[in-house]
Design a protein around this motif. Structure first.
Motif, PDB file in Angstrom:
ATOM      1  N   LYS A 275       0.817  -1.224   0.000  1.00 32.53           N
ATOM      2  CA  LYS A 275       0.000   0.000   0.000  1.00 32.53           C
ATOM      3  C   LYS A 275       0.849   1.273   0.000  1.00 32.53           C
ATOM      4  O   LYS A 275       2.061   1.219   0.243  1.00 32.53           O
ATOM      5  CB  LYS A 275      -0.926  -0.046   1.216  1.00 32.53           C
TER       6      LYS A 275
ATOM      7  N   HIS B 193     -17.133  -3.439   0.678  1.00 38.96           N
ATOM      8  CA  HIS B 193     -17.227  -2.532   1.830  1.00 38.96           C
ATOM      9  C   HIS B 193     -18.051  -1.276   1.532  1.00 38.96           C
ATOM     10  O   HIS B 193     -18.096  -0.359   2.368  1.00 38.96           O
ATOM     11  CB  HIS B 193     -15.834  -2.117   2.289  1.00 38.96           C
TER      12      HIS B 193
ATOM     13  N   ARG C 246      -2.285 -13.939   4.137  1.00 36.76           N
ATOM     14  CA  ARG C 246      -3.079 -13.221   5.156  1.00 36.76           C
ATOM     15  C   ARG C 246      -2.388 -13.287   6.519  1.00 36.76           C
ATOM     16  O   ARG C 246      -2.327 -12.305   7.243  1.00 36.76           O
ATOM     17  CB  ARG C 246      -4.481 -13.827   5.277  1.00 36.76           C
TER      18      ARG C 246
ATOM     19  N   THR D 244      -5.928  -7.052  10.582  1.00 34.15           N
ATOM     20  CA  THR D 244      -6.254  -5.795   9.903  1.00 34.15           C
ATOM     21  C   THR D 244      -5.762  -4.576  10.692  1.00 34.15           C
ATOM     22  O   THR D 244      -5.234  -3.626  10.110  1.00 34.15           O
ATOM     23  CB  THR D 244      -7.790  -5.712   9.702  1.00 34.15           C
TER      24      THR D 244
ATOM     25  N   ARG E 136       2.099  -6.254   9.263  1.00 34.86           N
ATOM     26  CA  ARG E 136       1.396  -5.167   9.955  1.00 34.86           C
ATOM     27  C   ARG E 136       1.864  -5.047  11.404  1.00 34.86           C
ATOM     28  O   ARG E 136       1.931  -3.949  11.953  1.00 34.86           O
ATOM     29  CB  ARG E 136      -0.109  -5.408   9.890  1.00 34.86           C
TER      30      ARG E 136
ATOM     31  N   ASN F  47      -2.391   0.399   6.841  1.00 33.70           N
ATOM     32  CA  ASN F  47      -1.964  -0.899   7.376  1.00 33.70           C
ATOM     33  C   ASN F  47      -1.086  -1.714   6.413  1.00 33.70           C
ATOM     34  O   ASN F  47      -1.103  -2.936   6.425  1.00 33.70           O
ATOM     35  CB  ASN F  47      -3.159  -1.696   7.899  1.00 33.70           C
TER      36      ASN F  47
HETATM   37  P1  DAT Z   1      -8.269  -6.522   5.403  1.00 32.96           P
HETATM   38  O1  DAT Z   1      -7.458  -5.522   4.607  1.00 32.96           O
HETATM   39  O2  DAT Z   1      -7.477  -7.067   6.547  1.00 32.96           O
HETATM   40  O3  DAT Z   1      -8.869  -7.593   4.541  1.00 32.96           O
HETATM   41  P2  DAT Z   1     -10.929  -5.351   5.566  1.00 32.96           P
HETATM   42  O4  DAT Z   1     -11.230  -6.083   4.294  1.00 32.96           O
HETATM   43  O5  DAT Z   1     -11.858  -5.554   6.715  1.00 32.96           O
HETATM   44  O6  DAT Z   1      -9.459  -5.697   6.080  1.00 32.96           O
HETATM   45  O7  DAT Z   1     -10.857  -3.786   5.290  1.00 32.96           O
HETATM   46  C1  DAT Z   1     -10.249  -3.300   4.109  1.00 32.96           C
HETATM   47  C2  DAT Z   1      -9.363  -2.131   4.442  1.00 32.96           C
HETATM   48  O8  DAT Z   1     -10.146  -1.024   4.875  1.00 32.96           O
HETATM   49  C3  DAT Z   1      -8.379  -2.377   5.605  1.00 32.96           C
HETATM   50  O9  DAT Z   1      -7.202  -3.002   5.185  1.00 32.96           O
HETATM   51  C4  DAT Z   1      -8.132  -0.996   6.106  1.00 32.96           C
HETATM   52  C5  DAT Z   1      -9.468  -0.308   5.905  1.00 32.96           C
HETATM   53  N1  DAT Z   1     -10.263  -0.382   7.149  1.00 32.96           N
HETATM   54  C6  DAT Z   1     -10.917  -1.454   7.628  1.00 32.96           C
HETATM   55  N2  DAT Z   1     -11.543  -1.173   8.784  1.00 32.96           N
HETATM   56  C7  DAT Z   1     -11.267   0.123   9.036  1.00 32.96           C
HETATM   57  C8  DAT Z   1     -11.610   1.026  10.073  1.00 32.96           C
HETATM   58  N3  DAT Z   1     -12.367   0.643  11.103  1.00 32.96           N
HETATM   59  N4  DAT Z   1     -11.140   2.297  10.009  1.00 32.96           N
HETATM   60  C9  DAT Z   1     -10.378   2.691   8.968  1.00 32.96           C
HETATM   61  N5  DAT Z   1     -10.015   1.887   7.950  1.00 32.96           N
HETATM   62  C10 DAT Z   1     -10.452   0.633   7.975  1.00 32.96           C
END
Ligand code: DAT
Ligand code: MG
Length: 149
Positions: free
Chosen positions: A11, A54, A87, A93, A104, A114
């Motif tokens: 990232k 999301h 992962r 996360t 991370r 992250n």
């Molecule tokens: P991952 O990247 O571990 O699969 P995710 O799919 O739940 O996690 O979320 C996608 C990305 O969105 C994550 O890497 C960072 C961001 N994100 C997730 N939850 C967040 C939060 N509560 N506040 C800010 N950014 C968030």
């Protein structure tokens, strides 16, 4: 156990901080194949597509903004159980909850910066890889005459 391909993204924060080599190195040391790799500036449509599961969540728009804010590295990582292993190596996360030894856990502090992305399932990997790579850009190590692993 089967060989799989998964999408790894390095990232913007990691690219800015000069961590590309160290992150790639972890997956190489683990014995995974780098089956495709490119340095790109993600288009908004790609980020929206990647994070489409999301849509509607509070972090969706800021995450799309962040991922398109500066260059990233997109990688197809291949190997045994690659989806789950990547992962695990990425870590939880939230970097403050990620185990030390994970990317991370070692390099991150904030959930909104992250360090890396990894596909979370076979279905996700199959959906996400084509956002960044054409089929012919993904190399097949099974074709190598000399095999080291
Ligand atoms: P991952 O990247 O571990 O699969 P995710 O799919 O739940 O996690 O979320 C996608 C990305 O969105 C994550 O890497 C960072 C961001 N994100 C997730 N939850 C967040 C939060 N509560 N506040 C800010 N950014 C968030
Ligand atoms: Mg995810």
């Amino acid at each position: 156990m089967e060989k799989q391909r998964t999408l790894l993204l390095i990232k913007p924060d990691s690219v800015h901080r000069g961590l590309i080599g160290r992150i790639i190195n972890r997956f190489e040391e683990k014995g995974f194949n780098i089956s495709a790799m490119k340095l790109i500036w993600m288009k908004r449509e790609q980020a929206e597509d990647l994070y489409s599961p999301h849509v509607g969540k509070s972090f969706y728009e800021p995450t799309v903004e962040y991922m398109t804010s500066s260059p990233i590295v997109a990688v197809v990582v291949g190997g045994f159980d690659a989806i789950n292993q990547v992962r695990k190596m990425n870590g939880a996360t939230r970097p403050n909850e990620a185990d030390p030894g994970s990317i991370r856990g070692d390099f991150g502090q904030r959930v909104d910066n992250n360090c890396v992305h990894g596909s979370d399932s076979l279905e996700s990997a199959l959906r996400e890889i084509p956002i960044f790579f054409k089929d012919e850009e993904i190399l097949d190590y099974e074709r190598c005459i000399y095999r080291w692993l």
